[in-house]
Design a protein around this motif. Structure first.
Motif, PDB file in Angstrom:
ATOM      1  N   THR A  21       0.835  -1.210   0.000  1.00  0.00           N
ATOM      2  CA  THR A  21       0.000   0.000   0.000  1.00  0.00           C
ATOM      3  C   THR A  21       0.863   1.250   0.000  1.00  0.00           C
ATOM      4  O   THR A  21       0.599   2.211  -0.737  1.00  0.00           O
ATOM      5  CB  THR A  21      -0.932  -0.003   1.221  1.00  0.00           C
TER       6      THR A  21
ATOM      7  N   THR B 176       1.155   4.079  -2.939  1.00  0.00           N
ATOM      8  CA  THR B 176       0.906   5.489  -2.638  1.00  0.00           C
ATOM      9  C   THR B 176       2.076   6.354  -3.097  1.00  0.00           C
ATOM     10  O   THR B 176       1.874   7.381  -3.767  1.00  0.00           O
ATOM     11  CB  THR B 176       0.685   5.670  -1.124  1.00  0.00           C
TER      12      THR B 176
ATOM     13  N   ALA C 184      -5.478  11.134   0.577  1.00  0.00           N
ATOM     14  CA  ALA C 184      -6.571  10.490  -0.155  1.00  0.00           C
ATOM     15  C   ALA C 184      -6.057   9.321  -0.985  1.00  0.00           C
ATOM     16  O   ALA C 184      -6.727   8.276  -1.087  1.00  0.00           O
ATOM     17  CB  ALA C 184      -7.273  11.515  -1.050  1.00  0.00           C
TER      18      ALA C 184
ATOM     19  N   LYS D  56      -5.682   6.067   0.924  1.00  0.00           N
ATOM     20  CA  LYS D  56      -6.933   5.330   1.106  1.00  0.00           C
ATOM     21  C   LYS D  56      -7.496   4.828  -0.217  1.00  0.00           C
ATOM     22  O   LYS D  56      -8.149   3.778  -0.268  1.00  0.00           O
ATOM     23  CB  LYS D  56      -7.949   6.225   1.819  1.00  0.00           C
ATOM     24  N   THR D  57      -7.239   5.574  -1.299  1.00  0.00           N
ATOM     25  CA  THR D  57      -7.770   5.183  -2.603  1.00  0.00           C
ATOM     26  C   THR D  57      -7.105   3.919  -3.124  1.00  0.00           C
ATOM     27  O   THR D  57      -7.693   3.205  -3.946  1.00  0.00           O
ATOM     28  CB  THR D  57      -7.567   6.329  -3.614  1.00  0.00           C
ATOM     29  N   THR D  58      -5.891   3.621  -2.649  1.00  0.00           N
ATOM     30  CA  THR D  58      -5.214   2.403  -3.106  1.00  0.00           C
ATOM     31  C   THR D  58      -6.038   1.152  -2.816  1.00  0.00           C
ATOM     32  O   THR D  58      -5.834   0.115  -3.454  1.00  0.00           O
ATOM     33  CB  THR D  58      -3.841   2.258  -2.435  1.00  0.00           C
ATOM     34  N   SER D  59      -6.968   1.248  -1.866  1.00  0.00           N
ATOM     35  CA  SER D  59      -7.799   0.081  -1.553  1.00  0.00           C
ATOM     36  C   SER D  59      -8.689  -0.310  -2.736  1.00  0.00           C
ATOM     37  O   SER D  59      -9.195  -1.439  -2.772  1.00  0.00           O
ATOM     38  CB  SER D  59      -8.675   0.367  -0.323  1.00  0.00           C
TER      39      SER D  59
ATOM     40  N   ALA E 262      -8.520  -0.691   9.400  1.00  0.00           N
ATOM     41  CA  ALA E 262      -8.859   0.697   9.739  1.00  0.00           C
ATOM     42  C   ALA E 262      -7.793   1.324  10.632  1.00  0.00           C
ATOM     43  O   ALA E 262      -7.426   2.493  10.453  1.00  0.00           O
ATOM     44  CB  ALA E 262     -10.222   0.749  10.426  1.00  0.00           C
TER      45      ALA E 262
ATOM     46  N   TYR F 179      -4.751   2.206   8.517  1.00  0.00           N
ATOM     47  CA  TYR F 179      -5.022   3.391   7.699  1.00  0.00           C
ATOM     48  C   TYR F 179      -5.002   4.651   8.553  1.00  0.00           C
ATOM     49  O   TYR F 179      -4.456   5.691   8.145  1.00  0.00           O
ATOM     50  CB  TYR F 179      -6.374   3.259   6.994  1.00  0.00           C
TER      51      TYR F 179
ATOM     52  N   THR G  37      -2.352   7.700   7.898  1.00  0.00           N
ATOM     53  CA  THR G  37      -2.847   9.035   7.571  1.00  0.00           C
ATOM     54  C   THR G  37      -2.428  10.052   8.641  1.00  0.00           C
ATOM     55  O   THR G  37      -2.164  11.213   8.316  1.00  0.00           O
ATOM     56  CB  THR G  37      -4.377   9.033   7.439  1.00  0.00           C
TER      57      THR G  37
END
Length: 310
Positions: free
Chosen positions: A68, A72, A219, A222-225, A257, A260, A264
Motif C-alpha cells: 500500500t 501510494t 486520499a 486510502k484510494t489504493t484500496s 482501519a 489506515y 494518515t
C-alpha cells in the motif's frame, strides 16, 4: 483628584470578561457523548480486540501494508510529475499542447477511477499487442500486452494518471496565484520561460500547491484500496484473504482501519511540517490568524493594560 474619583474611574474602566455559558454546556455534552462512544467501542465484545491484537502485526497484513505504501508513493510521484507537466501544457500558448492537456484532464477526471483500473488491467482486450514503430508502416519492437501490463503496473497506471489529472488543476491554480508583475519583471531581465517557471513561479506557488497536495496524498493512501477490484495484494486484499479463511470479519476490518488511521496521521504530521517550511516569511499573517483564533476561543490578552491605557 480625590480617592473617591480615582475609585470611580477605576471601576469605569475595569474589563469584565464575557461569560460563555453555551460553550460550557456544549463542552459537557460533547464530553458525555464521547465517553459513551468510547465506552461502547472498548466494552463491545463483538469488536474482538484480542483477535485485533493477534492479527495487527500478521505477516500478510504487514506485506499488504508495505505494498500500500509503495502504491501510494509511486502513484503520487507519477501524479505530481504528470500534473506539473499537464499544468504547464495547459497554460502554454501552443493550442495543440493546451488542447492535449485539456483532453487528458477531461478524460481522466470524467471517468471513475475504478473503471480506469479495470480497463488498464484488461488492456489486452483492446490492444492484444503493444509496440513501437512507424504508423501504417513497419513495427520495430512489440510484445504481448498481458506480459507488459501486470496487476502492479495496471494499479500504478490507473492511480498515477488519474492523480495527474487532478494535480494538474492544483498546480495550475498555484501558478495563477503568483502575481503577474513578477513574470513581467522576469521577462524584462531576459529570463527564459522555463527558468522563470523553475526559479520564480514554482517556489512561490508551492505555498498554494502544498496543502491540497498533502490532502491528495492522504486520499491516495486510502484510494489504493480500490485496486482490490483487480486483485493486487495490498492491505485490504490481505485482510480480506485472512477473514475469508477464518471468518473473523469484524476484527480484521478494524485491523485495516487502524493501520489506515496510523498512516494518515503520520502523513498529516509530515504535511504540517512541509507547510510550515514553505510558509516562512508569512509569520505576520500566521500571528494574526492565531490572534483571532484565540479571541474566538474566548481568550483575552492585555485587557487590564488596555483598560489602564484608556
Amino acid at each position: 483628584m480625590t480617592d473617591t474619583e480615582n475609585r470611580t474611574h477605576a471601576e469605569d474602566i475595569r474589563a469584565v470578561p464575557v461569560r460563555h455559558y453555551g460553550r460550557w454546556v456544549a463542552g459537557v455534552i460533547i464530553a458525555f457523548v464521547a465517553f459513551i462512544v468510547i465506552r461502547s467501542v472498548v466494552t463491545n465484545a463483538n469488536m474482538q480486540w484480542d483477535v485485533v491484537g493477534q492479527y495487527l502485526f500478521n505477516d500478510r497484513v504487514l506485506e499488504g501494508l508495505v505494498n500500500t505504501l509503495k502504491l501510494t508513493a509511486i502513484s503520487m510521484v507519477i501524479g505530481v510529475v504528470g500534473g506539473i507537466l499537464l499544468a504547464v501544457m495547459r497554460m502554454s500558448p501552443n493550442p495543440l499542447a493546451a488542447g492535449a492537456s485539456g483532453t487528458f484532464i477531461w478524460l481522466f477526471r470524467g471517468t471513475p477511477l475504478i473503471t480506469q483500473l479495470v480497463i488498464w488491467n484488461y488492456l489486452a482486450l483492446f490492444y492484444p499487442r503493444l509496440g513501437i514503430g512507424i504508423p501504417f508502416g513497419p513495427e520495430f519492437v512489440s510484445a504481448d500486452t498481458n506480459s507488459l501490463i501486470s496487476q502492479l503496473s495496471a494499479s500504478l497506471l490507473g492511480l498515477g494518471l488519474n492523480e495527474a489529472a487532478y494535480m494538474a488543476e492544483i498546480v495550475r491554480g498555484g501558478i495563477l496565484s503568483v502575481d503577474a508583475g513578477q513574470l513581467e519583471a522576469a521577462a524584462a531581465l531576459g529570463l527564459s520561460r522555463s527558468k522563470t517557471l523553475r526559479r520564480i513561479v514554482l517556489p512561490q506557488a508551492m505555498r498554494v500547491i502544498i496543502p491540497p497536495t498533502g490532502n491528495e496524498t492522504i486520499a491516495m493512501l486510502k484510494t489504493t484500496s480500490l485496486v482490490v477490484v483487480i486483485g493486487y495484494f495490498e492491505l485490504m486484499v490481505a485482510t480480506q484473504q485472512i477473514y475469508s479463511q477464518n471468518y473473523r470479519i469484524a476484527p480484521l476490518l478494524i485491523v485495516a482501519a487502524l493501520w489506515y488511521l496510523f498512516m494518515t496521521s503520520v502523513l498529516t504530521l509530515i504535511q504540517m511540517q512541509i507547510e510550515k517550511y514553505y510558509a516562512r516569511g508569512t509569520s505576520r499573517a500566521t500571528a494574526t490568524r492565531q490572534k483571532w483564533a484565540n479571541r474566538m476561543l474566548g481568550f483575552r490578552f492585555g485587557n487590564r493594560d488596555q483598560g489602564g491605557q484608556r
